[in-house]
Scaffold this motif. Sequence first.
Motif, PDB file in Angstrom:
ATOM      1  N   LYS A   1       0.889  -0.064 -12.717  1.00 57.02           N
ATOM      2  CA  LYS A   1      -0.336  -0.307 -11.950  1.00 57.02           C
ATOM      3  C   LYS A   1      -0.171  -1.576 -11.119  1.00 57.02           C
ATOM      4  O   LYS A   1       0.174  -2.637 -11.637  1.00 57.02           O
ATOM      5  CB  LYS A   1      -1.530  -0.452 -12.888  1.00 57.02           C
ATOM      6  N   ILE A   2      -0.421  -1.465  -9.811  1.00 64.72           N
ATOM      7  CA  ILE A   2      -0.278  -2.602  -8.899  1.00 64.72           C
ATOM      8  C   ILE A   2      -1.625  -2.898  -8.252  1.00 64.72           C
ATOM      9  O   ILE A   2      -2.307  -2.004  -7.760  1.00 64.72           O
ATOM     10  CB  ILE A   2       0.774  -2.314  -7.807  1.00 64.72           C
ATOM     11  N   ARG A   3      -1.995  -4.170  -8.270  1.00 65.40           N
ATOM     12  CA  ARG A   3      -3.194  -4.609  -7.546  1.00 65.40           C
ATOM     13  C   ARG A   3      -2.796  -5.658  -6.514  1.00 65.40           C
ATOM     14  O   ARG A   3      -2.103  -6.624  -6.823  1.00 65.40           O
ATOM     15  CB  ARG A   3      -4.228  -5.184  -8.499  1.00 65.40           C
ATOM     16  N   TYR A   4      -3.239  -5.428  -5.285  1.00 70.64           N
ATOM     17  CA  TYR A   4      -2.927  -6.331  -4.172  1.00 70.64           C
ATOM     18  C   TYR A   4      -4.114  -7.260  -3.931  1.00 70.64           C
ATOM     19  O   TYR A   4      -5.247  -6.810  -3.740  1.00 70.64           O
ATOM     20  CB  TYR A   4      -2.630  -5.502  -2.921  1.00 70.64           C
ATOM     21  N   LEU A   5      -3.865  -8.577  -3.973  1.00 70.82           N
ATOM     22  CA  LEU A   5      -4.904  -9.586  -3.778  1.00 70.82           C
ATOM     23  C   LEU A   5      -4.524 -10.443  -2.571  1.00 70.82           C
ATOM     24  O   LEU A   5      -3.392 -10.897  -2.465  1.00 70.82           O
ATOM     25  CB  LEU A   5      -5.038 -10.472  -5.017  1.00 70.82           C
TER      26      LEU A   5
ATOM     27  N   ALA B   1       0.828  -1.204   0.000  1.00 72.37           N
ATOM     28  CA  ALA B   1       0.000   0.000   0.000  1.00 72.37           C
ATOM     29  C   ALA B   1       0.869   1.264   0.000  1.00 72.37           C
ATOM     30  O   ALA B   1       0.542   2.256  -0.651  1.00 72.37           O
ATOM     31  CB  ALA B   1      -0.933  -0.008   1.205  1.00 72.37           C
ATOM     32  N   GLU B   2       1.966   1.217   0.713  1.00 68.25           N
ATOM     33  CA  GLU B   2       2.882   2.351   0.755  1.00 68.25           C
ATOM     34  C   GLU B   2       3.606   2.541  -0.574  1.00 68.25           C
ATOM     35  O   GLU B   2       3.923   3.658  -0.980  1.00 68.25           O
ATOM     36  CB  GLU B   2       3.907   2.138   1.882  1.00 68.25           C
ATOM     37  N   PHE B   3       3.830   1.448  -1.283  1.00 66.69           N
ATOM     38  CA  PHE B   3       4.575   1.478  -2.534  1.00 66.69           C
ATOM     39  C   PHE B   3       3.713   1.928  -3.714  1.00 66.69           C
ATOM     40  O   PHE B   3       4.201   2.582  -4.643  1.00 66.69           O
ATOM     41  CB  PHE B   3       5.139   0.080  -2.821  1.00 66.69           C
ATOM     42  N   VAL B   4       2.425   1.611  -3.687  1.00 62.12           N
ATOM     43  CA  VAL B   4       1.526   1.829  -4.825  1.00 62.12           C
ATOM     44  C   VAL B   4       1.495   3.273  -5.331  1.00 62.12           C
ATOM     45  O   VAL B   4       1.571   3.506  -6.554  1.00 62.12           O
ATOM     46  CB  VAL B   4       0.103   1.335  -4.486  1.00 62.12           C
ATOM     47  N   PRO B   5       1.369   4.290  -4.460  1.00 58.32           N
ATOM     48  CA  PRO B   5       1.226   5.664  -4.965  1.00 58.32           C
ATOM     49  C   PRO B   5       2.393   6.152  -5.819  1.00 58.32           C
ATOM     50  O   PRO B   5       2.216   7.021  -6.672  1.00 58.32           O
ATOM     51  CB  PRO B   5       1.100   6.489  -3.678  1.00 58.32           C
TER      52      PRO B   5
END
Length: 303
Positions: free
Chosen positions: A43-47, A34-38
């Motif tokens: 595009k990153i999706r965490y599942l 979550a910290e890395f995504v911005p």
Amino acid sequence: KTLEGYQRQSLDAGVVELLLVDDCSTDGTGAAVAEFVPTSSVKIRYLSQQTRGLGAGRNYGLREATGSIVFFTDDDIIPAPSLLEEHLAWHRKFSEENLAMLGQVVWSPDLHPTPFMEWLGSYGPLYDFASLVPGQPASFEHLYTCNVSAKREFIMRIGGFTEAFGGSGYEDTEFSYRLMKKGMRIIYNPAALGYHNKSMSYAEACRRQEVVFASWSHFEPTEAGQYLKSRIAQEKLPTLGRRVMLGAARVLGPLFSPLTLLFDTQVKLPRIVYSLIYNFYVAPKAKARFERRKAQNEIGRTV
């Protein structure tokens, strides 16, 4: 380090998304992502899933993927800058739906890998890249899901991975066998390079072998397991020369076992020594420990 590696790719376009499947980790992976995504250029999706294993995790990613080509890797594989470019360029050149591409994995140089680790990763039970020929097809056992890409639609026709496999080992082999029966061909391209960012000691290699035996109990009854078992038996037909060699190996393997003290050092031993010790000392002991635990568990369930 893995996520940062995907921000440094030479590929300027073509990556639809990066899917991260978290199998109920407890080390703050979700918060780190979550910290890395911005700040991510991709595009990153965490599942997240509830401890269902490798096969289930990869199936989750396959169901969620929106790209026409899927690339499988692991969390401890740091991509070389041209990794994704190599995969995408290959699929653009060879658009047949049944063609997959296997890249190469080597140890991260930051680990200062031991000669034993180098053997494990090139000639041993971990990977067998030394036997592969660049640009040529690889057999189904070489579909290493740490660095391989294929067309998603073709994969989905066989229903994805079998989710009964608990640990690491054979779930990708069984998956690959079913794909091969449908006509898939895996071509090896060592230029698509990933760096394995995980050190492996002799003791860890022994523990890994026990996990592999546990996975074999799920793999053996499958069609792929029976096929591979039959082929191995054919390759090991007891000719006189082979009987002599195996007899000598069984005697010499345990005699060489004190040399395992050197396995976690930079002392390089002949490959035959690693092979003898692993196949006639490490593997039998790991199998015996697994079978003892299995028998104890079965007794416990009946008491």
